[in-house]
Design a protein around this motif. Structure first.
Motif, short mmCIF file in Angstrom:
data_model
loop_
_atom_site.label_atom_id
_atom_site.label_comp_id
_atom_site.label_asym_id
_atom_site.label_seq_id
_atom_site.Cartn_x
_atom_site.Cartn_y
_atom_site.Cartn_z
N VAL A 167 0.84 -1.19 0.00
CA VAL A 167 0.00 0.00 0.00
C VAL A 167 0.88 1.25 0.00
CG1 VAL A 167 -0.19 0.06 2.52
CG2 VAL A 167 -1.98 1.10 1.12
N ASN A 168 0.47 2.25 -0.75
CA ASN A 168 1.19 3.52 -0.87
C ASN A 168 2.56 3.38 -1.52
OD1 ASN A 168 -0.95 4.90 0.40
ND2 ASN A 168 -0.08 4.51 2.43
N GLN A 169 2.79 2.28 -2.21
CA GLN A 169 4.03 2.13 -2.99
C GLN A 169 3.70 2.18 -4.47
OE1 GLN A 169 7.02 -0.71 -1.73
NE2 GLN A 169 5.95 -1.10 0.19
N ASN A 170 4.73 2.37 -5.27
CA ASN A 170 4.55 2.54 -6.72
C ASN A 170 4.39 1.19 -7.41
OD1 ASN A 170 4.50 3.61 -9.31
ND2 ASN A 170 6.73 3.81 -9.44
N VAL A 171 3.21 0.58 -7.23
CA VAL A 171 2.93 -0.72 -7.85
C VAL A 171 2.51 -0.47 -9.29
CG1 VAL A 171 1.58 -2.82 -7.77
CG2 VAL A 171 2.26 -1.70 -5.64
N GLY A 172 3.35 -0.88 -10.23
CA GLY A 172 3.05 -0.64 -11.64
C GLY A 172 2.17 -1.68 -12.26
N ALA A 173 2.39 -2.96 -11.90
CA ALA A 173 1.62 -4.04 -12.53
C ALA A 173 1.59 -5.25 -11.62
CB ALA A 173 2.23 -4.41 -13.88
#
Length: 703
Positions: A161-167
């Motif tokens: 959560v709140n991280q740069n999850v791209g895919a």
């Protein structure tokens, strides 16, 4: 996307905060004026020396005045974060069991593991596999007994959560037998989902028992029903030969003609409970030629036949949503039968018929008949308090939890399981769920527990963990008592179903609590019992033991040994661990089968023996469905802006991720402010300026 190396950058600048920057020229003018006043009259120093000394003094005064204005230093750290690519691989057995003929498992595993290398250093790749739970890393075993796609997605969402999850790359056949529809969970995951469609969508010749509906308990001498859902694919013209065997003895057979290539039939079966104990029923379809798999042709279930139910009385002050919830939770365990009665109707009830009385927001003193019966008998009592509870009577009647209240308000209290509780065992799953339940409403006040009480749940008020008890148990003068200091159980029941799709934690909490409260009704001195009568394959086997001295006081001084024996005659020996005043044993994971146990202990010259049985049932949920659900995977990918790929297209995935404009490096900035006056180097500079000026004046004889 910028493919240059990503580095953290730190930029600093001067800012003024609430002070105007126009004070800078004022400070400079002050420095110049001070230097002019000091060096305006001719002295014995040369003209060039006077200008140097004036400059040093002007700069020093300027810096001192500038510090008094209190400017700020603004530091900005720019931290680039590469996009995260999460790979979640379905490790359940259905992937390998029902694969297409063209699907090469080993080659697919190599390609999936190579995706991290293909994406390169521009992405941070994290790899996971899942069955019932989420595990770190990829797997090649495909041995998972259950599949919960929604739970895997939920845990990934919580972890990142709140991280740069791209895919999210989800490699699965779309079949799940635990948890909710994963489409609902993907709505909370704000990222592109690329699904790898495993499994075979083409129905092939196959017979299967897809479901058996039944009650886990029956009563001796009664008939009970099973509902068997039998399915047949690409088998029109064949005959389903259904048989049911009880403990190896055939008790039912039926032939069913298959009339279509997608055939489903619900077969009702009536059987008789003629023998007490846990019985194994094998529901089976005879295999036919060229069948895809025979693993799903049989289903094994276990039914416990009981002599009679334990009766529980629930007395309450007025109607409340908790009443129906308590009744449902108690009666889901078929060992118990609950009767709910308003306090003013208790005269119509034969109190001696009941082995436990639950007092919901009332006390025994609220009814003369109940007060007399409670005083003369040792029947266990479970108090549940709330806004209507008379706390004065409540504190006088029991010695488990005391509540000192200065007013009649209620407050919200979250439940926190106590690690050292030892009267019985709750599974880790149940304890974790209780931690996430919404708050109960409890009387406002100060709480305390009796010296001999065992606290299972403590209160958390807001974000503060307290020592106040919420659920506690006690035994005094031969009577066991429990107190739950809050109302609103309907909230817990609703929240558990909404988040987890079941009521297992609530059922376990009530079943274990009632089992403990009623355990000593027959005054057994030595008692050993399993946490469940039927465990699932792969589940830890938990057992509890209680030993009482001549005064019926719970003790755990002597050792307790136990031997488990499976149906093939293999023995497993253990020594119970002491927990509080009783005993507990976690026997770990054992093979599937029926087990009997014999436990022994010795107190003085007396030897005690307790016997029992339990069953570990095999999980074959993965074999119930053979046709992959690629429509589910297509919907999940489309809704998120991703794409569904076949395993043969896996080599295209890295390029698809690179071309997705929504998947890019995000730069986070961290701004910090500090007072310029805190900078030590500035003080060193001012000291150096003044020291230099003093030294030059001294040398010229002006000091």
């Amino acid at each position: 996307m910028n493919h240059s190396p990503l580095t953290t950058q730190l930029l600093t600048s001067l800012t003024w905060g609430s002070v105007s920057g126009w004070w800078t020229p004022v400070c400079l003018l002050l420095g110049v004026l001070y230097a002019w006043l000091m060096y305006r009259n001719p002295v014995s120093i040369s003209s060039g020396g006077r200008w140097l000394l004036s400059g040093l003094r002007a700069l020093a005064v300027f810096l001192i005045a500038f510090l008094l204005v209190s400017p700020l230093i603004k530091s900005v750290t720019y931290q680039p974060q590469k996009p995260l690519v999460l790979i979640a691989q379905d490790n359940s057995s259905s992937i390998n069991t029902f694969k297409p003929k063209s699907f090469n498992v080993s080659e697919f595993n190599i390609q999936l593991a190579g995706l991290k290398k293909l994406l390169g250093n521009d992405y941070e790749v994290r790899e996971f596999n899942f069955d019932r739970n989420l595990h770190n890393g990829l797997s090649t075993s495909y041995q998972g007994k259950q599949t919960n796609i929604a739970a895997a997605i939920h845990e990934l969402n919580e972890r990142f959560v709140n991280q740069n999850v791209g895919a999210l790359v989800l490699a699965t056949d779309g079949l799940y037998n635990q948890g909710a529809d994963p489409q609902y969970e993907t709505r909370n995951l704000k990222t592109s989902i690329y699904t790898i469609a495993l499994g075979d969508t083409v129905p092939r010749r196959d017979l299967l028992i897809s479901n058996v509906n039944y009650n886990k308990t029956a009563f001796l001498g009664n008939d009970f029903m099973l509902e068997v859902l039998a399915e047949a694919y690409q088998s029109m013209g064949e005959t389903l030969r259904l048989s049911i065997a009880e403990d190896g003895r055939t008790v039912f057979t039926q032939n069913i003609p298959v009339t279509s290539n997608a055939f489903r039939e619900v077969v009702p079966v009536k059987l008789n409970a003629d023998k007490k104990g846990i019985h194994q029923f094998t529901v089976k379809l005879a295999p036919i030629s060229n069948e895809l798999s025979v693993q799903n042709n049989a289903e094994i279930i276990y039914i416990e036949v009981l002599d009679a139910r334990q009766k529980v009385l629930l007395a309450y002050a007025s109607p409340h949503p908790d009443i129906s919830v308590i009744k449902q939770l108690v009666e889901r365990n078929k060992n118990y039968e609950l009767k709910a009665v308003p306090a003013d109707k208790l005269t119509t009830v034969k109190l001696s018929d009941y082995g436990l009385i639950i007092l919901y927001q009332i006390t025994a003193g609220d009814n003369p008949a109940l007060k007399t019966f409670a005083a003369q008998s040792k029947v266990p009592l479970w108090y549940i308090t709330g806004a209507q509870t008379d706390l004065s009577d409540f504190n006088q009647e029991q010695n488990t939890i005391g509540i000192i209240a200065g007013r009649t308000d209620v407050q919200e209290e979250f439940a926190v399981p106590v690690a050292g509780f030892s009267l019985f065992t709750l599974t880790d799953s149940t304890q974790n769920k209780i931690n996430r339940f919404p708050p109960l409403l409890a009387p406002f006040g100060n709480y305390g527990s009796a010296a001999g009480a065992s606290v299972l749940l403590k209160q958390k008020i807001g974000s503060v963990n307290t020592t106040f008890p919420l659920l506690a148990f006690n035994e005094a003068d031969g009577r066991r008592t429990a107190v739950l200091a809050g109302e609103g159980l309907w909230r817990w029941n609703l929240a558990e179903y909404q988040e987890f799709g079941s009521h297992t934690a609530m059922e376990e909490l009530f079943s274990q609590s009632i089992q403990y409260l009623t355990a000593n009704a027959n005054r057994q001195r030595f008692r050993v019992y399993a946490a469940k009568n039927v465990f699932d394959e792969g589940e830890n086997i938990l057992l509890n033991a209680e030993l009482y001295n001549d005064a019926l006081q719970l003790i755990n001084t002597p050792d307790v040994n136990i031997t488990l024996k499976n149906s093939s005659g293999k023995n497993y020996s253990y020594l119970f661990s002491r927990a509080g005043q009783s005993y507990q044993l976690n026997a770990g994971v054992l093979p599937v089968g029926n087990y009997s146990y014999t436990a022994n202990s010795k107190l003085g010259k007396q030897t005690f023996t307790a016997k029992g049985q339990f069953t570990i049932k095999a999980l074959n949920l993965e074999s119930r469905q053979s046709t992959a659900n690629h429509q589910l995977l297509y919907n999940m990918a489309k809704q998120s802006g991703g794409k569904m790929l076949q395993p043969a297209q896996l080599n295209q995935l890295a390029e698809l991720i690179r071309k997705n404009e929504n998947i890019k490096t995000v730069v986070y900035d961290d701004q910090r402010y500090s007072d310029l006056i805190d900078s030590k180097w500035l003080f060193v500079l001012i000291l150096a300026l003044l020291s230099t000026e003093w030294f030059l004046r001294k040398r010229e004889g002006e000091v």
